[in-house]
Design a protein around this motif. Structure first.
Motif, PDB file in Angstrom:
ATOM      1  N   UNK A  49    -125.293 -84.321  95.539  1.00  0.00           N
ATOM      2  CA  UNK A  49    -125.983 -83.206  94.906  1.00  0.00           C
ATOM      3  C   UNK A  49    -127.156 -82.780  95.761  1.00  0.00           C
ATOM      4  N   UNK A  50    -127.637 -81.564  95.527  1.00  0.00           N
ATOM      5  CA  UNK A  50    -128.746 -81.061  96.310  1.00  0.00           C
ATOM      6  C   UNK A  50    -129.964 -81.950  96.191  1.00  0.00           C
ATOM      7  N   UNK A  51    -130.236 -82.452  94.976  1.00  0.00           N
ATOM      8  CA  UNK A  51    -131.431 -83.252  94.785  1.00  0.00           C
ATOM      9  C   UNK A  51    -131.352 -84.592  95.501  1.00  0.00           C
ATOM     10  N   UNK A  52    -130.157 -85.071  95.795  1.00  0.00           N
ATOM     11  CA  UNK A  52    -130.046 -86.352  96.472  1.00  0.00           C
ATOM     12  C   UNK A  52    -129.914 -86.199  97.990  1.00  0.00           C
ATOM     13  N   UNK A  53    -129.850 -84.987  98.493  1.00  0.00           N
ATOM     14  CA  UNK A  53    -129.755 -84.780  99.932  1.00  0.00           C
ATOM     15  C   UNK A  53    -131.015 -85.289 100.617  1.00  0.00           C
ATOM     16  N   UNK A  54    -130.834 -86.065 101.661  1.00  0.00           N
ATOM     17  CA  UNK A  54    -131.981 -86.503 102.438  1.00  0.00           C
ATOM     18  C   UNK A  54    -132.392 -85.353 103.364  1.00  0.00           C
ATOM     19  N   UNK A  55    -133.588 -85.482 103.889  1.00  0.00           N
ATOM     20  CA  UNK A  55    -134.076 -84.485 104.829  1.00  0.00           C
ATOM     21  C   UNK A  55    -133.118 -84.387 106.015  1.00  0.00           C
ATOM     22  N   UNK A  56    -132.653 -85.539 106.523  1.00  0.00           N
ATOM     23  CA  UNK A  56    -131.723 -85.544 107.649  1.00  0.00           C
ATOM     24  C   UNK A  56    -130.419 -84.833 107.299  1.00  0.00           C
ATOM     25  N   UNK A  57    -129.917 -85.059 106.083  1.00  0.00           N
ATOM     26  CA  UNK A  57    -128.686 -84.395 105.658  1.00  0.00           C
ATOM     27  C   UNK A  57    -128.856 -82.880 105.625  1.00  0.00           C
ATOM     28  N   UNK A  58    -130.004 -82.443 105.137  1.00  0.00           N
ATOM     29  CA  UNK A  58    -130.261 -80.997 105.084  1.00  0.00           C
ATOM     30  C   UNK A  58    -130.369 -80.404 106.487  1.00  0.00           C
ATOM     31  N   UNK A  59    -130.993 -81.137 107.396  1.00  0.00           N
ATOM     32  CA  UNK A  59    -131.088 -80.651 108.779  1.00  0.00           C
ATOM     33  C   UNK A  59    -129.695 -80.568 109.396  1.00  0.00           C
ATOM     34  N   UNK A  60    -128.875 -81.589 109.181  1.00  0.00           N
ATOM     35  CA  UNK A  60    -127.498 -81.553 109.704  1.00  0.00           C
ATOM     36  C   UNK A  60    -126.721 -80.377 109.120  1.00  0.00           C
ATOM     37  N   UNK A  61    -126.874 -80.130 107.824  1.00  0.00           N
ATOM     38  CA  UNK A  61    -126.171 -79.014 107.190  1.00  0.00           C
ATOM     39  C   UNK A  61    -126.639 -77.678 107.770  1.00  0.00           C
ATOM     40  N   UNK A  62    -127.942 -77.540 107.957  1.00  0.00           N
ATOM     41  CA  UNK A  62    -128.500 -76.305 108.525  1.00  0.00           C
ATOM     42  C   UNK A  62    -128.069 -76.141 109.983  1.00  0.00           C
ATOM     43  N   UNK A  63    -127.991 -77.261 110.691  1.00  0.00           N
ATOM     44  CA  UNK A  63    -127.604 -77.232 112.095  1.00  0.00           C
ATOM     45  C   UNK A  63    -126.197 -76.672 112.254  1.00  0.00           C
ATOM     46  N   UNK A  64    -125.286 -77.107 111.407  1.00  0.00           N
ATOM     47  CA  UNK A  64    -123.916 -76.609 111.466  1.00  0.00           C
ATOM     48  C   UNK A  64    -123.102 -77.294 112.549  1.00  0.00           C
ATOM     49  N   UNK A  65    -121.806 -77.169 112.422  1.00  0.00           N
ATOM     50  CA  UNK A  65    -120.883 -77.836 113.341  1.00  0.00           C
ATOM     51  C   UNK A  65    -120.983 -77.312 114.771  1.00  0.00           C
ATOM     52  N   UNK A  66    -121.213 -76.011 114.947  1.00  0.00           N
ATOM     53  CA  UNK A  66    -121.293 -75.451 116.300  1.00  0.00           C
ATOM     54  C   UNK A  66    -122.486 -76.006 117.068  1.00  0.00           C
ATOM     55  N   UNK A  67    -123.646 -76.027 116.421  1.00  0.00           N
ATOM     56  CA  UNK A  67    -124.850 -76.543 117.084  1.00  0.00           C
ATOM     57  C   UNK A  67    -124.742 -78.063 117.270  1.00  0.00           C
ATOM     58  N   UNK A  68    -124.101 -78.746 116.326  1.00  0.00           N
ATOM     59  CA  UNK A  68    -123.892 -80.181 116.468  1.00  0.00           C
ATOM     60  C   UNK A  68    -122.994 -80.453 117.680  1.00  0.00           C
ATOM     61  N   UNK A  69    -121.963 -79.652 117.847  1.00  0.00           N
ATOM     62  CA  UNK A  69    -121.078 -79.779 119.017  1.00  0.00           C
ATOM     63  C   UNK A  69    -121.853 -79.506 120.306  1.00  0.00           C
ATOM     64  N   UNK A  70    -122.780 -78.555 120.252  1.00  0.00           N
ATOM     65  CA  UNK A  70    -123.621 -78.252 121.414  1.00  0.00           C
ATOM     66  C   UNK A  70    -124.465 -79.468 121.799  1.00  0.00           C
ATOM     67  N   UNK A  71    -125.026 -80.137 120.795  1.00  0.00           N
ATOM     68  CA  UNK A  71    -125.830 -81.339 121.050  1.00  0.00           C
ATOM     69  C   UNK A  71    -124.936 -82.461 121.571  1.00  0.00           C
ATOM     70  N   UNK A  72    -123.728 -82.585 121.031  1.00  0.00           N
ATOM     71  CA  UNK A  72    -122.786 -83.607 121.514  1.00  0.00           C
ATOM     72  C   UNK A  72    -122.473 -83.386 122.987  1.00  0.00           C
ATOM     73  N   UNK A  73    -122.210 -82.153 123.361  1.00  0.00           N
ATOM     74  CA  UNK A  73    -121.924 -81.826 124.756  1.00  0.00           C
ATOM     75  C   UNK A  73    -123.131 -82.124 125.627  1.00  0.00           C
ATOM     76  N   UNK A  74    -124.306 -81.723 125.178  1.00  0.00           N
ATOM     77  CA  UNK A  74    -125.544 -81.949 125.904  1.00  0.00           C
ATOM     78  C   UNK A  74    -125.772 -83.441 126.157  1.00  0.00           C
ATOM     79  N   UNK A  75    -125.500 -84.257 125.136  1.00  0.00           N
ATOM     80  CA  UNK A  75    -125.735 -85.695 125.231  1.00  0.00           C
ATOM     81  C   UNK A  75    -124.553 -86.458 125.826  1.00  0.00           C
ATOM     82  N   UNK A  76    -123.444 -85.764 126.064  1.00  0.00           N
ATOM     83  CA  UNK A  76    -122.271 -86.425 126.616  1.00  0.00           C
ATOM     84  C   UNK A  76    -121.661 -87.416 125.644  1.00  0.00           C
ATOM     85  N   UNK A  77    -121.608 -87.022 124.377  1.00  0.00           N
ATOM     86  CA  UNK A  77    -121.093 -87.908 123.339  1.00  0.00           C
ATOM     87  C   UNK A  77    -120.162 -87.132 122.415  1.00  0.00           C
ATOM     88  N   UNK A  78    -119.674 -87.801 121.390  1.00  0.00           N
ATOM     89  CA  UNK A  78    -118.833 -87.142 120.401  1.00  0.00           C
ATOM     90  C   UNK A  78    -119.699 -86.689 119.222  1.00  0.00           C
TER      91      UNK A  78
END
Length: 154
Positions: free
Chosen positions: A2-31
């Protein structure tokens, strides 16, 4: 989750989105899992740096003013801050930008990733974190730093 149980990190990941997460993965050379771990560690470290700055006499007033600004103003348009700009970021954008380097250095030491890589990843996260803080402030209609980051510490 639920929204009230989302941690700050979870909200940042959700806001970041899969495309930006993939960008960070590529940048860091990881999955994607490695990128999530990098984001989680970076958000945790940056949150800690922000809390520490709020507790230090030399920076407490600046952090308080930034929190007051975020909690008292209208939020920026959804997603604006997450697309490369610190749109309407104000004081909090400046505070986060100052704390990004020490946070990135700590994460690089902990993970063994190159400092420049982590610095770039944290730089990508600053506007996303700003967006989440602003949205949380609008939803809570005020509150202190602990309310924005979760955990209740000020």
């Amino acid at each position: 989750m639920s929204e009230s149980s989302d941690s700050f990190q979870d909200e940042v990941l959700a806001e970041l989105g899969e495309d930006r997460l993939a960008e960070i993965a590529t940048l860091a050379g990881t999955d994607t899992a490695g990128a999530r771990a990098l984001v989680d560690g970076s958000v945790t470290e940056l949150s800690g740096e922000l809390r520490q700055a709020a507790a230090e006499p030399a920076s407490a007033d600046e952090v308080k003013a930034a929190v007051d600004e975020v909690t008292s103003e209208e939020p920026p348009l959804q997603g604006v801050a997450s697309f490369g700009g610190l749109a309407a970021g104000g004081l909090m954008a400046g505070v986060l930008a100052k704390l990004a380097k020490p946070a990135a250095t700590a994460v690089a030491k902990r993970t063994g990733l190159p400092p420049a890589t982590v610095d770039r990843a944290v730089g990508l996260l600053v506007p996303v974190i700003l967006s989440v803080l602003t949205r949380r402030a609008a939803a809570k209609k005020g509150g202190g730093l602990g309310d924005l980051l979760g955990g209740g510490k000020r």
